[in-house]
Design a protein around this motif. Structure first.
Motif, PDB file in Angstrom:
ATOM      1  N   ALA A   6       8.999  19.651  21.849  1.00 23.02           N
ATOM      2  CA  ALA A   6       7.984  20.562  22.645  1.00 23.02           C
ATOM      3  C   ALA A   6       7.533  21.782  22.291  1.00 23.02           C
ATOM      4  O   ALA A   6       6.388  22.314  22.758  1.00 23.02           O
ATOM      5  N   ASP A   7       8.030  22.260  21.084  1.00 22.42           N
ATOM      6  CA  ASP A   7       7.492  23.448  20.600  1.00 22.42           C
ATOM      7  C   ASP A   7       6.410  23.121  19.392  1.00 22.42           C
ATOM      8  O   ASP A   7       5.815  23.952  18.792  1.00 22.42           O
ATOM      9  N   ARG A   8       6.383  21.920  18.980  1.00 22.23           N
ATOM     10  CA  ARG A   8       5.458  21.522  17.823  1.00 22.23           C
ATOM     11  C   ARG A   8       4.023  21.770  17.893  1.00 22.23           C
ATOM     12  O   ARG A   8       3.415  22.316  16.954  1.00 22.23           O
ATOM     13  N   PRO A   9       3.469  21.494  19.322  1.00 22.80           N
ATOM     14  CA  PRO A   9       2.006  21.870  19.253  1.00 22.80           C
ATOM     15  C   PRO A   9       1.686  23.471  19.010  1.00 22.80           C
ATOM     16  O   PRO A   9       0.644  23.743  18.480  1.00 22.80           O
ATOM     17  N   SER A  10       2.479  24.273  19.325  1.00 21.07           N
ATOM     18  CA  SER A  10       2.333  25.713  18.803  1.00 21.07           C
ATOM     19  C   SER A  10       2.360  26.336  17.310  1.00 21.07           C
ATOM     20  O   SER A  10       2.223  27.287  17.288  1.00 21.07           O
ATOM     21  N   LEU A  11       2.716  25.362  16.534  1.00 17.94           N
ATOM     22  CA  LEU A  11       3.055  25.608  15.239  1.00 17.94           C
ATOM     23  C   LEU A  11       1.788  25.570  14.344  1.00 17.94           C
ATOM     24  O   LEU A  11       0.740  24.944  14.906  1.00 17.94           O
ATOM     25  N   PRO A  12       1.694  26.182  13.260  1.00 16.82           N
ATOM     26  CA  PRO A  12       0.507  26.262  12.499  1.00 16.82           C
ATOM     27  C   PRO A  12       0.426  25.039  11.645  1.00 16.82           C
ATOM     28  O   PRO A  12       0.381  24.986  10.492  1.00 16.82           O
ATOM     29  N   LEU A  13       0.325  23.704  12.442  1.00 13.15           N
ATOM     30  CA  LEU A  13       0.447  22.548  11.683  1.00 13.15           C
ATOM     31  C   LEU A  13      -0.777  22.401  10.987  1.00 13.15           C
ATOM     32  O   LEU A  13      -2.011  22.795  11.051  1.00 13.15           O
ATOM     33  N   LEU A  14      -0.620  21.398   9.931  1.00 19.29           N
ATOM     34  CA  LEU A  14      -1.857  20.951   9.097  1.00 19.29           C
ATOM     35  C   LEU A  14      -2.899  20.346  10.200  1.00 19.29           C
ATOM     36  O   LEU A  14      -2.454  19.417  10.872  1.00 19.29           O
ATOM     37  N   PRO A  15      -4.137  20.718   9.971  1.00 15.98           N
ATOM     38  CA  PRO A  15      -5.178  19.880  10.929  1.00 15.98           C
ATOM     39  C   PRO A  15      -5.438  18.461  10.376  1.00 15.98           C
ATOM     40  O   PRO A  15      -4.716  18.121   9.115  1.00 15.98           O
ATOM     41  N   PRO A  16      -5.979  17.655  11.117  1.00 16.46           N
ATOM     42  CA  PRO A  16      -5.828  16.171  11.063  1.00 16.46           C
ATOM     43  C   PRO A  16      -6.496  16.049   9.511  1.00 16.46           C
ATOM     44  O   PRO A  16      -5.786  14.862   8.798  1.00 16.46           O
ATOM     45  N   GLN A  17      -7.547  16.409   8.909  1.00 12.49           N
ATOM     46  CA  GLN A  17      -7.987  15.980   7.534  1.00 12.49           C
ATOM     47  C   GLN A  17      -7.159  16.463   6.492  1.00 12.49           C
ATOM     48  O   GLN A  17      -6.813  15.703   5.669  1.00 12.49           O
ATOM     49  N   GLN A  18      -6.362  17.716   6.638  1.00 10.55           N
ATOM     50  CA  GLN A  18      -5.463  18.112   5.621  1.00 10.55           C
ATOM     51  C   GLN A  18      -4.233  17.325   5.623  1.00 10.55           C
ATOM     52  O   GLN A  18      -3.882  17.006   4.704  1.00 10.55           O
ATOM     53  N   ALA A  19      -3.858  16.982   6.927  1.00  3.85           N
ATOM     54  CA  ALA A  19      -2.601  15.975   7.130  1.00  3.85           C
ATOM     55  C   ALA A  19      -2.697  14.726   6.240  1.00  3.85           C
ATOM     56  O   ALA A  19      -2.124  14.078   5.713  1.00  3.85           O
ATOM     57  N   ARG A  20      -4.140  14.219   6.605  1.00  4.43           N
ATOM     58  CA  ARG A  20      -4.470  12.669   6.244  1.00  4.43           C
ATOM     59  C   ARG A  20      -4.547  12.846   4.586  1.00  4.43           C
ATOM     60  O   ARG A  20      -4.056  12.092   3.951  1.00  4.43           O
ATOM     61  N   GLY A  21      -4.852  14.051   3.993  1.00  7.27           N
ATOM     62  CA  GLY A  21      -5.150  14.356   2.715  1.00  7.27           C
ATOM     63  C   GLY A  21      -3.705  14.415   1.873  1.00  7.27           C
ATOM     64  O   GLY A  21      -3.639  14.009   0.943  1.00  7.27           O
ATOM     65  N   TYR A  22      -3.149  15.025   2.501  1.00  9.50           N
ATOM     66  CA  TYR A  22      -1.564  15.281   2.022  1.00  9.50           C
ATOM     67  C   TYR A  22      -0.885  13.817   2.034  1.00  9.50           C
ATOM     68  O   TYR A  22      -0.180  13.535   1.078  1.00  9.50           O
ATOM     69  N   ALA A  23      -0.833  13.223   3.119  1.00  3.42           N
ATOM     70  CA  ALA A  23      -0.153  11.765   3.085  1.00  3.42           C
ATOM     71  C   ALA A  23      -0.550  11.157   2.027  1.00  3.42           C
ATOM     72  O   ALA A  23      -0.135  10.441   1.373  1.00  3.42           O
ATOM     73  N   ARG A  24      -2.022  11.176   1.717  1.00  8.61           N
ATOM     74  CA  ARG A  24      -2.812  10.168   0.761  1.00  8.61           C
ATOM     75  C   ARG A  24      -2.220  10.728  -0.645  1.00  8.61           C
ATOM     76  O   ARG A  24      -2.070   9.831  -1.445  1.00  8.61           O
ATOM     77  N   GLU A  25      -2.201  12.122  -0.904  1.00 11.72           N
ATOM     78  CA  GLU A  25      -1.689  12.509  -2.163  1.00 11.72           C
ATOM     79  C   GLU A  25      -0.218  12.183  -2.380  1.00 11.72           C
ATOM     80  O   GLU A  25      -0.113  11.774  -3.538  1.00 11.72           O
ATOM     81  N   VAL A  26       0.350  12.230  -1.439  1.00 14.01           N
ATOM     82  CA  VAL A  26       2.140  11.924  -1.740  1.00 14.01           C
ATOM     83  C   VAL A  26       2.053  10.634  -2.125  1.00 14.01           C
ATOM     84  O   VAL A  26       2.705  10.105  -3.186  1.00 14.01           O
ATOM     85  N   ARG A  27       1.405   9.664  -1.158  1.00 12.95           N
ATOM     86  CA  ARG A  27       1.464   8.236  -1.545  1.00 12.95           C
ATOM     87  C   ARG A  27       1.079   7.751  -2.852  1.00 12.95           C
ATOM     88  O   ARG A  27       1.651   6.821  -3.482  1.00 12.95           O
ATOM     89  N   GLY A  28      -0.151   8.336  -3.181  1.00 22.43           N
ATOM     90  CA  GLY A  28      -0.642   8.040  -4.424  1.00 22.43           C
ATOM     91  C   GLY A  28       0.431   8.531  -5.757  1.00 22.43           C
ATOM     92  O   GLY A  28       0.720   7.487  -6.681  1.00 22.43           O
ATOM     93  N   ARG A  29       1.089   9.425  -5.606  1.00 24.58           N
ATOM     94  CA  ARG A  29       1.904   9.865  -6.534  1.00 24.58           C
ATOM     95  C   ARG A  29       3.299   8.887  -6.445  1.00 24.58           C
ATOM     96  O   ARG A  29       3.846   8.668  -7.645  1.00 24.58           O
ATOM     97  N   VAL A  30       3.517   8.685  -5.135  1.00 26.77           N
ATOM     98  CA  VAL A  30       4.886   7.507  -5.030  1.00 26.77           C
ATOM     99  C   VAL A  30       4.441   6.197  -5.504  1.00 26.77           C
ATOM    100  O   VAL A  30       5.486   5.559  -6.018  1.00 26.77           O
ATOM    101  N   LEU A  31       3.486   5.925  -5.552  1.00 23.44           N
ATOM    102  CA  LEU A  31       3.065   4.380  -6.272  1.00 23.44           C
ATOM    103  C   LEU A  31       3.087   4.400  -7.625  1.00 23.44           C
ATOM    104  O   LEU A  31       3.699   3.582  -8.190  1.00 23.44           O
ATOM    105  N   ASP A  32       2.533   5.709  -8.262  1.00 21.32           N
ATOM    106  CA  ASP A  32       2.796   5.979  -9.693  1.00 21.32           C
ATOM    107  C   ASP A  32       4.264   6.019 -10.107  1.00 21.32           C
ATOM    108  O   ASP A  32       4.645   5.392 -10.948  1.00 21.32           O
ATOM    109  N   LEU A  33       5.248   6.786  -9.350  1.00 19.18           N
ATOM    110  CA  LEU A  33       6.514   6.952  -9.517  1.00 19.18           C
ATOM    111  C   LEU A  33       7.239   5.335  -9.516  1.00 19.18           C
ATOM    112  O   LEU A  33       7.987   4.849 -10.324  1.00 19.18           O
ATOM    113  N   LEU A  34       6.610   4.541  -8.412  1.00 20.02           N
ATOM    114  CA  LEU A  34       7.284   3.250  -8.277  1.00 20.02           C
ATOM    115  C   LEU A  34       7.197   2.471  -9.458  1.00 20.02           C
ATOM    116  O   LEU A  34       8.099   1.601  -9.919  1.00 20.02           O
TER     117      LEU A  34
END
Ligand code: AVJ
Ligand code: FE
Length: 441
Positions: free
Chosen positions: A89-117
């Motif tokens: 219930a409190d999560r909407p009021s947090l300074p969350l990453l906006p959509p584009q940054q959240a997508r960029g973060y997820a993409r960045e993590v995934r790229g590094r994970v596939l390298d690690l794999l």
């Protein structure tokens, strides 16, 4: 998940499971605009953009930092995406990453994970053995995809998701017996062998389950509508004390998302579309208290978790517990309605190829099934590796659900898989079936 013995096949399997999950995440987050991603559609749920970055943050924590030994990419955001720091219930009021940054973060993590794999050897201990922690992260993302699908179901507004309906039930449903007999005796519950099983499914252990009868299929909308029209919601004697209290407080009169149409027929809202309640479909969006009251009305009871698992896994011919009702093969579209391939459960009696030895159908897929049982550890339980996954939820506050639903992916669904929620919850894709003791003849 059947695990390959050689590392390169295992790498490919893991990559496929991770990519499947991400494709689904993208589908669930690209069909609405940024305002809809940031908005809280129900106090029960996080904004979709929280789930997106939380999935990436867990992937970074467990795979890049845990397996790869990397430094945190953005340590300052960790607390925002820790599910235990901030209730939904409190999560909407947090300074969350906006959509584009959240997508960029997820993409960045995934790229590094596939390298690690590409470089991981799967031989450096239990975390990576058989690719376990990679499987855990694929399951985690799929579980959040299911949560995001529930957010879509709660969202007001028009249709943004679509999928082909499941095939109608086969003709033989008319001849199905209403219930099946599961023989008494011990069976192996849980697993010590399933490589991607989570901590709460372990270890395998013997449980004695006396003979009982179980509904051949989940309870249908038509059967549930009879309970309503027979005054089931008005009869206190059909409800547990806590159930009646909640029924009064929340003024429950029908499953969530049901309403009366102009001529008195039942309508339901499903992913933005209002339509007549389909009679042959398993009932969904009922809480544990409603399932419990229905069972009492029917002169029956909910199955215990051990009964459910015995019905789903025990093979009397071999005395073994199978991985799935149909055997040990991973689920295919002919076995079960899983993975959001359809946006609704199939009619009761569907998937004859997925039947258990007892003849029970649809134990896997279609709807999660409430059981009578509290969420408790098995004897010999050890929290691993994610302490807050199961252990903090054990106790009488949560009821166990089994079997997965159309909304659950095969990677996060198996004969031993345990889900849990509060007995008042109705937004999850849950139905139930009923049981009774077999009289001693
Ligand atoms: C197993 C579905 C109850 O969503 O609360 C996701 C899964 N745990 N992130 C939940 C989970 C941490 C969990 N359930
Ligand atoms: Fe999570």
């Amino acid at each position: 998940m059947t695990i390959a013995a050689d590392a390169s096949t295992l790498r490919n399997e893991i990559a496929t499971r991770l990519v499947n999950a991400r494709t689904r995440t993208e589908g669930l987050t690209e069909c609405v605009d940024d305002a809809d991603l940031i908005r809280q559609h129900s106090p029960l749920m996080s904004p979709l953009v929280w789930d997106l970055a939380h999935v990436a943050n867990q992937e970074e924590l467990w795979l890049l930092r845990g397996v790869g030994g990397r430094e945190p990419m953005h340590p300052e955001i960790d607390p925002l995406y820790d599910a235990f720091e901030h209730p939904r219930a409190d999560r909407p009021s947090l300074p969350l990453l906006p959509p584009q940054q959240a997508r960029g973060y997820a993409r960045e993590v995934r790229g590094r994970v596939l390298d690690l794999l590409d470089r991981v050897s799967f031989t450096t201990g239990p975390l990576v053995e058989s690719g376990f922690v990679f499987g855990m992260i694929a399951q985690h993302e799929q579980q959040h995809d299911e949560t995001m699908l529930a957010t879509h179901q709660l969202r007001k507004g028009g249709q943004v998701l679509s999928a082909a309906p499941p095939d109608p039930a086969p003709a033989d449903v008319l001849g199905l017996r209403a219930e099946v007999l599961v023989p008494g005796g011990t069976f192996t519950m849980g697993t010590s062998a399933e490589p991607w099983a989570l901590d709460n499914e372990r270890p395998g252990h013997l449980v004695d389950v006396p003979a009982f009868y179980l509904d051949t299929t989940p309870v249908t909308n038509a059967a549930y509508a009879e309970f309503i029209s027979d005054g089931g919601y008005q009869e206190q004697r059909l409800w547990s004390p806590a159930g009646w209290q909640y029924r009064q407080k929340a003024n429950l009169t029908a499953p969530l998302f049901w309403e009366r149409g102009g001529s008195g027929q039942w309508l339901r809202r499903r992913f933005g579309v209002t339509e007549p309640v389909p009679p042959a479909e398993p009932v969904m969006h009922v809480c544990w208290y409603e399932a419990d009251a229905y069972a009492r009305w029917a002169g029956r009871r909910l199955p215990s978790e051990a009964e459910w698992e015995k019905a789903a896994r025990f093979d009397p011919a071999s005395g073994r517990s199978r991985r799935y009702p149909w055997g040990d093969a991973d689920p295919s579209p002919a076995h079960a309605n899983l993975g959001q391939r359809h946006l609704q459960p199939a009619q009761a009696g569907s998937y004859p190829m997925g039947a258990a030895p007892s003849g029970a159908r649809q134990l896997i897929g279609d709807v999660w099934e409430w059981t009578a049982s509290d969420f408790l550890p098995y004897p010999g339980f050890v929290a691993y590796p994610y302490r807050e996954y199961s252990e903090v939820f054990f106790g009488p506050d949560y009821k166990v659900l089994r079997g997965g639903a159309f909304s659950a992916d095969a990677v996060a669904c198996r004969g031993t898989f345990r889900n849990w929620d509060f007995p008042i919850r109705r937004q999850i894709f849950a139905g139930f079936r009923t049981a009774r003791d077999a009289e001693l003849a």
